[in-house]
Scaffold this motif. Structure first.
Motif, PDB file in Angstrom:
ATOM      1  N   ILE A  25      -3.011 -32.076  -1.538  1.00  0.00           N
ATOM      2  CA  ILE A  25      -1.930 -32.576  -2.398  1.00  0.00           C
ATOM      3  C   ILE A  25      -0.615 -31.868  -2.059  1.00  0.00           C
ATOM      4  O   ILE A  25       0.439 -32.512  -1.969  1.00  0.00           O
ATOM      5  N   ILE A  26      -0.670 -30.551  -1.818  1.00  0.00           N
ATOM      6  CA  ILE A  26       0.554 -29.836  -1.439  1.00  0.00           C
ATOM      7  C   ILE A  26       1.067 -30.355  -0.100  1.00  0.00           C
ATOM      8  O   ILE A  26       2.269 -30.584   0.079  1.00  0.00           O
ATOM      9  N   GLU A  27       0.150 -30.565   0.857  1.00  0.00           N
ATOM     10  CA  GLU A  27       0.541 -31.092   2.169  1.00  0.00           C
ATOM     11  C   GLU A  27       1.138 -32.503   2.024  1.00  0.00           C
ATOM     12  O   GLU A  27       2.143 -32.839   2.653  1.00  0.00           O
ATOM     13  N   GLY A  28       0.504 -33.311   1.158  1.00  0.00           N
ATOM     14  CA  GLY A  28       1.009 -34.666   0.941  1.00  0.00           C
ATOM     15  C   GLY A  28       2.387 -34.651   0.302  1.00  0.00           C
ATOM     16  O   GLY A  28       3.265 -35.431   0.681  1.00  0.00           O
TER      17      GLY A  28
ATOM     18  N   TRP B 256      12.486 -26.533  -1.103  1.00  0.00           N
ATOM     19  CA  TRP B 256      11.110 -27.012  -1.066  1.00  0.00           C
ATOM     20  C   TRP B 256      10.274 -26.206  -0.062  1.00  0.00           C
ATOM     21  O   TRP B 256       9.140 -25.833  -0.341  1.00  0.00           O
ATOM     22  N   ASN B 257      10.836 -25.918   1.124  1.00  0.00           N
ATOM     23  CA  ASN B 257      10.100 -25.139   2.117  1.00  0.00           C
ATOM     24  C   ASN B 257       9.735 -23.765   1.567  1.00  0.00           C
ATOM     25  O   ASN B 257       8.686 -23.212   1.891  1.00  0.00           O
ATOM     26  N   LYS B 258      10.623 -23.233   0.702  1.00  0.00           N
ATOM     27  CA  LYS B 258      10.357 -21.907   0.133  1.00  0.00           C
ATOM     28  C   LYS B 258       9.193 -21.966  -0.860  1.00  0.00           C
ATOM     29  O   LYS B 258       8.265 -21.163  -0.788  1.00  0.00           O
ATOM     30  N   ILE B 259       9.231 -22.950  -1.764  1.00  0.00           N
ATOM     31  CA  ILE B 259       8.178 -22.993  -2.786  1.00  0.00           C
ATOM     32  C   ILE B 259       6.872 -23.543  -2.213  1.00  0.00           C
ATOM     33  O   ILE B 259       5.806 -23.275  -2.751  1.00  0.00           O
ATOM     34  N   GLU B 260       6.953 -24.313  -1.098  1.00  0.00           N
ATOM     35  CA  GLU B 260       5.717 -24.847  -0.505  1.00  0.00           C
ATOM     36  C   GLU B 260       4.799 -23.697  -0.072  1.00  0.00           C
ATOM     37  O   GLU B 260       3.581 -23.767  -0.241  1.00  0.00           O
TER      38      GLU B 260
ATOM     39  N   VAL C 223      -4.513 -34.830   4.147  1.00  0.00           N
ATOM     40  CA  VAL C 223      -5.435 -33.761   4.526  1.00  0.00           C
ATOM     41  C   VAL C 223      -4.854 -32.983   5.706  1.00  0.00           C
ATOM     42  O   VAL C 223      -4.526 -33.559   6.740  1.00  0.00           O
ATOM     43  N   ALA C 224      -4.711 -31.673   5.515  1.00  0.00           N
ATOM     44  CA  ALA C 224      -4.201 -30.813   6.585  1.00  0.00           C
ATOM     45  C   ALA C 224      -5.374 -30.382   7.470  1.00  0.00           C
ATOM     46  O   ALA C 224      -6.337 -29.805   6.954  1.00  0.00           O
ATOM     47  N   PRO C 225      -5.332 -30.654   8.785  1.00  0.00           N
ATOM     48  CA  PRO C 225      -6.467 -30.263   9.649  1.00  0.00           C
ATOM     49  C   PRO C 225      -6.789 -28.776   9.555  1.00  0.00           C
ATOM     50  O   PRO C 225      -7.957 -28.392   9.607  1.00  0.00           O
TER      51      PRO C 225
END
Length: 415
Positions: A41-44, A282-286, A376-378
């Motif tokens: 979900i985070i990756e999506g 966003w990149n920071k909180i991701e 889905v992150a590989p």
């Protein structure tokens, strides 16, 4: 014992002792399932933010010159908002010096937008929509194609003719069951003729990007977009690559600072926003979300590790005579140690693989029934397998060590 023989024995244990295997696998399976789901979900969301949300608002290799950033993620202090409000607005007179300073081959466009009411004789009541006044290479920069009709001609843009290109939502609401091309709508008191319909721009978190009308900026619509008809909201610049874009940014900054007579020690009183700057927060909180997404399922994995260790201790107790026989036949301590470590690692890895499959299914289900995207992150699959195997090895060390230290004579006396 060869490793493949130990793996085969572990798989046989799963088949023979189904209930015990279920509890052995459950902890790791649940932990890995939530790990895969949360990370997916985070990756999506990250992909959605970069490719769909910000990607649709700010084109690739482009920046927007505005009074203040158009996309603000994260907390912005009241003092910053107040400073944005005090900045001078952009005017059409700012456009020519900026365009003249751009490197050769660079595209530009201007835009202004505001919410307006659109009246159609084919709909029952006025409809709220976003009106965008444009000039320049707006459609090329935004990479927005038409599915019906045509784009504005240069004459329509320069003379400000009353023509519109509309989004799919406006077609549905203002022209139900009717071909809109060539028909009229009214915005304010002015009639406009529809000449084109754009392709869909999709939506973000349930909010449609298709409820808009686009008109030449010089048409009467500009009187509805800003307090002064000469105001504009943004100048959009797009270069062929990042290097040219950065050069264009510096040239535009120099022109704007000169035009506004800013001293060297004064900050810019305008904004030049790129997709990277919009995504900075966003990149920071991701990163924090990924750490939290990995840490929370780790609680389930710790519980799973404790369950595996206890069940492996029971297995050692139940197979004490088998261990004694193997030692009597010449098995060394490291052979017994390896046997139980491989068994626990195999059981845990099987649980992790089940958890990966369930996690992917759960992420897709959440994506299907909620606005949350999932991808889905590989790397998360690799991490899931590695974590499962690691949990099995760590939790199997103590039972395996205890089994390897058994005295063969005492073990053979065990009933």
């Amino acid at each position: 014992m060869p490793i493949f023989e130990a793996v085969r024995l572990a798989l046989s244990t799963i088949r023979v002792q189904k209930l015990k295997s279920f509890f052995t696998l459950a902890g790791v399976c649940i932990g890995v399932m939530f790990l895969i789901t949360v990370v997916s979900i985070i990756e999506g969301m990250g992909r959605y933010m970069k490719e769909d949300l910000v990607g649709k608002l700010i084109a690739v290799n482009s920046f927007e010159l505005r009074r203040a950033p158009n996309i603000n993620m994260g907390e912005t202090s009241p003092a910053t908002w107040d400073e944005y409000r005090r900045r001078p607005r952009l005017y059409i007179s700012d456009l020519l010096p900026v365009v003249e300073a751009l490197p050769e081959g660079t595209r530009w466009a201007q835009e202004s937008e505001a919410n307006v009411q659109l009246v159609s004789r084919y709909a029952g009541r006025p409809r709220n929509t976003t009106a965008i006044g444009i000039d320049g290479d707006w459609f090329a920069i935004k990479n927005l194609a038409l599915k019906d009709g045509r784009e504005f001609t240069q004459q329509e843009l320069s003379q400000g003719e009353n023509v519109l290109i509309i989004g799919p939502d406006v077609v549905e609401r203002a022209f139900p069951g009717v071909d809109p091309i060539g028909r009229e709508v009214r915005i304010g008191t002015t009639p406009y003729r529809v000449i084109g319909v754009t392709e869909s721009r999709g939506s973000a978190f349930g909010v449609s990007f298709d409820n808009f009308v686009i008109a030449p900026w010089r048409s009467p619509i500009r009187k509805l977009l800003n307090p002064s008809p000469q105001m504009i909201d943004a100048v959009i610049v797009q270069a062929e690559n990042q290097a040219v874009m950065m050069e264009a940014q510096e040239r535009v900054r120099s022109v704007m600072r000169t035009t506004r007579k800013l001293r060297p020690n004064q900050k810019d009183n305008f904004a030049m926003q790129t997709s990277d700057s919009a995504l900075e927060f966003w990149n920071k909180i991701e990163g924090y979300l990924v750490i939290a997404g990995v840490a929370l399922p780790a609680i389930g994995l710790v519980v799973g590790a404790i369950v595996i260790m206890n069940i492996m201790l029971v297995a050692v107790a139940e197979r004490t005579r088998e261990i004694g026989i193997r030692k009597a036949l010449g098995a060394k301590r490291r052979d017994i140690l390896a046997q139980f470590l491989v068994e626990s690692a195999t059981l845990s890895t099987v649980g992790a693989m089940l958890g990966i499959a369930l996690g992917i299914g759960l992420a897709q289900a959440i994506s299907a029934v909620t606005p949350l995207p999932a991808s889905v992150a590989p790397w998360s699959i690799v991490v899931g397998v590695a974590v499962g195997m690691g949990v099995g090895i760590i939790s199997g060390v103590y039972p395996a060590s205890r089994a390897s230290r058994l005295d063969p004579v005492v073990a053979l006396r065990q009933e």
